[in-house]
Design an enzyme around this catalytic site. Sequence first.
Site, short mmCIF file in Angstrom:
data_model
loop_
_atom_site.label_atom_id
_atom_site.label_comp_id
_atom_site.label_asym_id
_atom_site.label_seq_id
_atom_site.Cartn_x
_atom_site.Cartn_y
_atom_site.Cartn_z
N LYS A 68 0.67 -1.13 -0.05
CA LYS A 68 -0.01 -0.01 0.12
C LYS A 68 1.07 1.43 0.17
CE LYS A 68 -4.03 1.32 2.38
NZ LYS A 68 -4.75 0.70 1.57
N ARG B 149 -3.35 2.87 8.89
CA ARG B 149 -3.64 1.38 8.44
C ARG B 149 -2.17 0.83 8.29
NH1 ARG B 149 -8.43 2.78 5.08
NH2 ARG B 149 -8.44 4.79 4.68
N GLY C 225 -7.88 -7.63 5.58
CA GLY C 225 -8.80 -7.62 6.83
C GLY C 225 -8.21 -8.06 8.07
N MET D 43 -5.41 -7.12 9.72
CA MET D 43 -4.74 -6.29 10.59
C MET D 43 -5.53 -5.29 10.89
SD MET D 43 -0.74 -6.38 9.73
CE MET D 43 -0.80 -6.55 7.92
N ARG E 135 -5.85 0.07 -8.31
CA ARG E 135 -5.37 -1.20 -8.59
C ARG E 135 -5.95 -1.73 -9.82
NH1 ARG E 135 -9.33 -3.39 -3.68
NH2 ARG E 135 -11.25 -2.52 -4.62
N HIS F 51 -17.96 -42.22 -18.99
CA HIS F 51 -18.39 -42.43 -20.43
C HIS F 51 -19.40 -40.97 -20.83
CE1 HIS F 51 -21.55 -43.29 -23.65
NE2 HIS F 51 -20.64 -44.06 -24.24
N ARG G 105 -10.60 -42.63 -30.87
CA ARG G 105 -11.23 -43.76 -30.28
C ARG G 105 -11.89 -44.63 -31.14
NH1 ARG G 105 -11.44 -39.83 -25.65
NH2 ARG G 105 -10.49 -40.55 -23.72
N ARG H 106 -6.27 -45.23 -32.88
CA ARG H 106 -6.12 -46.08 -31.73
C ARG H 106 -6.86 -47.21 -32.02
NH1 ARG H 106 -7.72 -44.76 -25.74
NH2 ARG H 106 -9.78 -45.42 -26.43
N GLU I 298 -0.34 -45.63 -20.80
CA GLU I 298 -1.34 -45.49 -19.89
C GLU I 298 -1.37 -46.56 -18.65
OE1 GLU I 298 -5.16 -45.49 -21.85
OE2 GLU I 298 -4.30 -47.27 -23.27
N SER J 269 1.91 -41.57 -26.77
CA SER J 269 0.83 -40.68 -26.33
C SER J 269 0.44 -41.13 -24.84
CB SER J 269 -0.20 -40.88 -27.29
OG SER J 269 -1.39 -39.94 -26.74
N GLY K 144 -1.87 -41.44 -22.12
CA GLY K 144 -3.39 -41.65 -21.78
C GLY K 144 -3.28 -41.55 -20.22
N THR K 145 -3.41 -40.27 -19.70
CA THR K 145 -3.53 -39.70 -18.36
C THR K 145 -4.65 -40.34 -17.81
OG1 THR K 145 -3.59 -37.70 -19.15
CG2 THR K 145 -1.46 -38.29 -18.45
N ASN K 146 -5.78 -40.71 -18.32
CA ASN K 146 -7.00 -41.03 -17.92
C ASN K 146 -6.74 -42.63 -17.28
OD1 ASN K 146 -8.36 -38.81 -18.92
ND2 ASN K 146 -9.03 -40.11 -20.62
N ASP K 147 -6.11 -43.21 -17.67
CA ASP K 147 -5.89 -44.89 -17.38
C ASP K 147 -4.62 -44.73 -16.42
OD1 ASP K 147 -7.83 -46.72 -17.90
OD2 ASP K 147 -7.32 -46.24 -20.20
N CYS L 206 -3.10 -37.43 -24.49
CA CYS L 206 -4.28 -37.46 -25.29
C CYS L 206 -5.38 -37.90 -24.09
CB CYS L 206 -4.37 -38.52 -26.25
SG CYS L 206 -4.29 -40.22 -25.77
N TYR M 8 3.09 -32.46 -28.24
CA TYR M 8 1.93 -31.89 -28.42
C TYR M 8 0.98 -32.19 -27.18
CZ TYR M 8 0.41 -36.75 -29.76
OH TYR M 8 0.12 -38.09 -29.87
C1 PEP Z 1 -6.50 -42.58 -21.30
O1 PEP Z 1 -6.61 -43.36 -20.66
O2 PEP Z 1 -6.19 -41.38 -20.97
C2 PEP Z 1 -7.30 -42.36 -22.81
C3 PEP Z 1 -7.14 -41.21 -23.49
O3 PEP Z 1 -7.89 -43.34 -23.21
P1 PEP Z 1 -9.41 -43.87 -22.62
O4 PEP Z 1 -9.86 -42.32 -21.81
O5 PEP Z 1 -10.24 -43.97 -23.87
O6 PEP Z 1 -9.19 -44.86 -21.88
MG MG Z 2 -7.14 -45.25 -21.83
#
Ligand code: PEP
Ligand code: MG
Length: 891
Positions: free
Chosen positions: A26, A96, A105, A107, A352, A468, A574, A630, A757, A776, A778-781, A843, A863
């Site tokens: 301030k 102040r 808030g 002090m 500000r 899904h 997919r 895939r 994955e 690639s 597959g960070t979901n699995d 992906c 990517y």
């Molecule tokens: C994953 O597992 O990240 C993936 C892209 O494959 P799916 O969601 O189809 O299992």
């Molecule tokens: Mg998967």
Amino acid sequence: MPKWVYGFGDGSADGNASMKNLLGGKGANLAEMSRLGIPVPPGFTITTEVCTFYYQNKQTYPADLKPEVEAALARIEKTMGCKFNSREMPLLLSIRSGARASMPGMMDTVLNLGLNRETVAALAKATGDERFALDSYRRFIQMYCNVVLGIGHHHFESILEERKEAKGYRHDTDLTAEDWKVVVKGYEKKVEETQGKPFPQDPYEQLWGAIGAVFGSWMNERAITYRKLNSLPDSWGTAVNVQAMVFGNMGENCATGVCFTRNPATGENAYYGEYLVNAQGEDVVAGIRTPQPLSLAEKKHAGSDLPALEEVMPALYKELCVIRAQLEKHYKDMQDMEFTIQQGKLWMLQTRTGKRTSKAALRIAVEMKEEGLIDGKEAVRRVDPAGLDQLLHPTLDPNVPKKLLSKGLAASPGAASGKVVFSAADAEAWVGRGEKVMLCRIETSPDDIGGMHVSEGILTARGGMTSHAAVVARGMGTPCVSGAGDLKIDYAAKTIKVSGHTIHEGDVLTLDGSTGEVFLGAVPTTHPELSGDFAKLMEWVDVIRTMKVRANAETPLDATTARKFGAEGIGLCRTEHMFFDPQRIIHVREMIVADTEEQRRVALAKLLPYQRDDFAEIFRIMDRLPVTIRLLDPPLHEFLPTTDADFREVAKAAGMDFNAVKSRAASLHETNPMLGHRGCRLGITYPEISEMQARAIFEAACDVTHEGIEVLPEVMIPLVGLKAEFDVLKEVIDRTAKAVFAEKGVEVKYMVGTMIEVPRAALVADKIAQGAEFFSFGTNDLTQMGYGLSRDDAGSFLKVYVEKGLIDIDPFVSLDQEGVGDLVRIAVKKGRSTRSDLKMGICGEHGGDPASIHFCQRVGLNYVSCSPYRVPIARLAAAQAALGVEGETNA
Ligand code: PEP
Ligand code: MG
């Protein structure tokens, strides 16, 4: 000798904006404004070093502090033309706190300091407003007692309430000067009773009392806790800012207001603000009086008949306009300012960076770049990718009251209303009759695809961010809330019970897939318009980013949308999603329940043309861009026939007996389908499935090559955990390619790679990379298996983890960079140790999440791939990641 006190406010300042550590945020900002020649009420800052001294020396001050404070006070008196403790026009002060980082808030603050029995009379005389003077005095007594003397507010509130009751008043504003006199007497008496001596009448004693209290408040419990929570060190200390009070409520030549250098809702480069004549700052926000527009243009635009400041005080309005231009030029961002006019003189109280809507953020960033105020990189930094999401989807009208029924996961952004239906078939039938529907399911399956397609929105009681419903809805760009666990959906009764309401078929619900909220009834939505600003920003974004952005898409419509949004290829097609159509799913089921290779090949032959035609169409749309296809990865439970009608249908198509189909389906039932017979495991056991798919891919590739299309197919093997799994299927793919090329008389360049994955794949990535030409993630699995969290079931308890602070965010929404992220790091390192130019992308759904995109940049992926509607967000986030901007930037 250190300087303890830094003055400001007479068009100059001892400090500046770079001295935040010494002067606090301030103090440094006030000094900066003063240096710019902006009229800030004069004052001085006692440095944070005094705070450190205070705590290191048994709560005492450096010996030379007092003369420095006195000299600085004399400077304020000179600038204001009035004196502290004067019997004519007394100078009043605000005291102040102000640490390096804002601690809102936490002090203490004291206002109207310098009032006593005599100066209050002088103030009344000088302003001709006794009521105002007494009201200020009673506020001061209460605040000072609370902060400095430790006498709680309730002591004073009861005295005020007594008076109001006695006179039958409802509001404080009903009290007259005479009433305030009685109240003040009561306050003074209370102080004397409580502390055994009168309220301090010496303004200098008041001043030192307040300074001590502010330094003391650095170590109050609230402040200590706040610092702990925000990782701020105790050693920083706070500065104390002592500043002349200015009043906007001393008569008709006084006013107070707030203004923005540009319109914070639309971003328009026009002065925007509100003010009130003869009022204090809080009156503008309190809503008791209607604030008036600042400019004539704004007045006209709002259709207001209240006089604008531009009309009432034209010279002061002009002065404000000059300050507006000056502050924007200096801070190079839209400013939110507070001002007070005291008896015809303008004072700026603060400036500000202004908060703004996403729409305004985009417009302001683009226009400031075009005005030359900031460069393209800065413009890109200024827009929050999550905000961009709002601009791409319909949003709920914020001005309409809503009845919240439930909150689930924000599975697919956008807002929608529709009549509740409970099955995909009903959705299609109702839409056929011209209705708009909201498909409500416990969870969805591939069977529901047709109904999902025609619905305005999709609501499920179960399922997480990669369920899904969530994945399919995002792909379609349909708003979806998944995992709203408190919905009790009864298919038989066709009701939803939630929050004491029973919703029947045909009732209207609204959902906001950007927040996860579900509302009763229809809430109007506003449709976004993609402005030219968006296209301009995206051009700058694409120059800056180093990672490519692809889309997860498997239908021609998705692929077209993706390309329109700037996708540079398909990162995940997919193939199992290509069979959702009822005409096709029947053949998938036929293939699944087949007992023999021969039966299976019959079913596969029916699927081949569909696959080939779809691939050809996607290749055409993605001309000259890579398309990662895939191989089939159907979690069996999503595809198995379940009802008698299904069994009958499959039996007919496959020429099998009803009971044979039923018992085969039962024998295929898996306890953990997500860890079961899916992905490459299917191709290992039934190579003819992979063979059919490879044939469809290469036949399509050869056909479109003949049409003059440039195809870059990348065949991807899912759920690989062993190098040997990859090798077996690569052999099938290469063999099929060779055969097709010979048949078609043309060769197409292609790559074969794998999903990473399964955690094991990450750990043996160096071996897998001997054969795989790309990875690639597959960070979901990878999250599901790395964390041991079921994608479909975790929604119900993960929110408790977030609420209890065990985790900050659902790891299916934003990648767990510490744990699952380490699997990615290992795979990147090991993969590149074998093949230095290994192409790598992501992906999983995290490919569209800005924080995860930053992670991908840091670990060196080539990517990211995300659902088509998130492509612009991913492009922006990738550019910010390349610039090294962490997290959200729209302060
Ligand atoms: C994953 O597992 O990240 C993936 C892209 O494959 P799916 O969601 O189809 O299992
Ligand atoms: Mg998967």
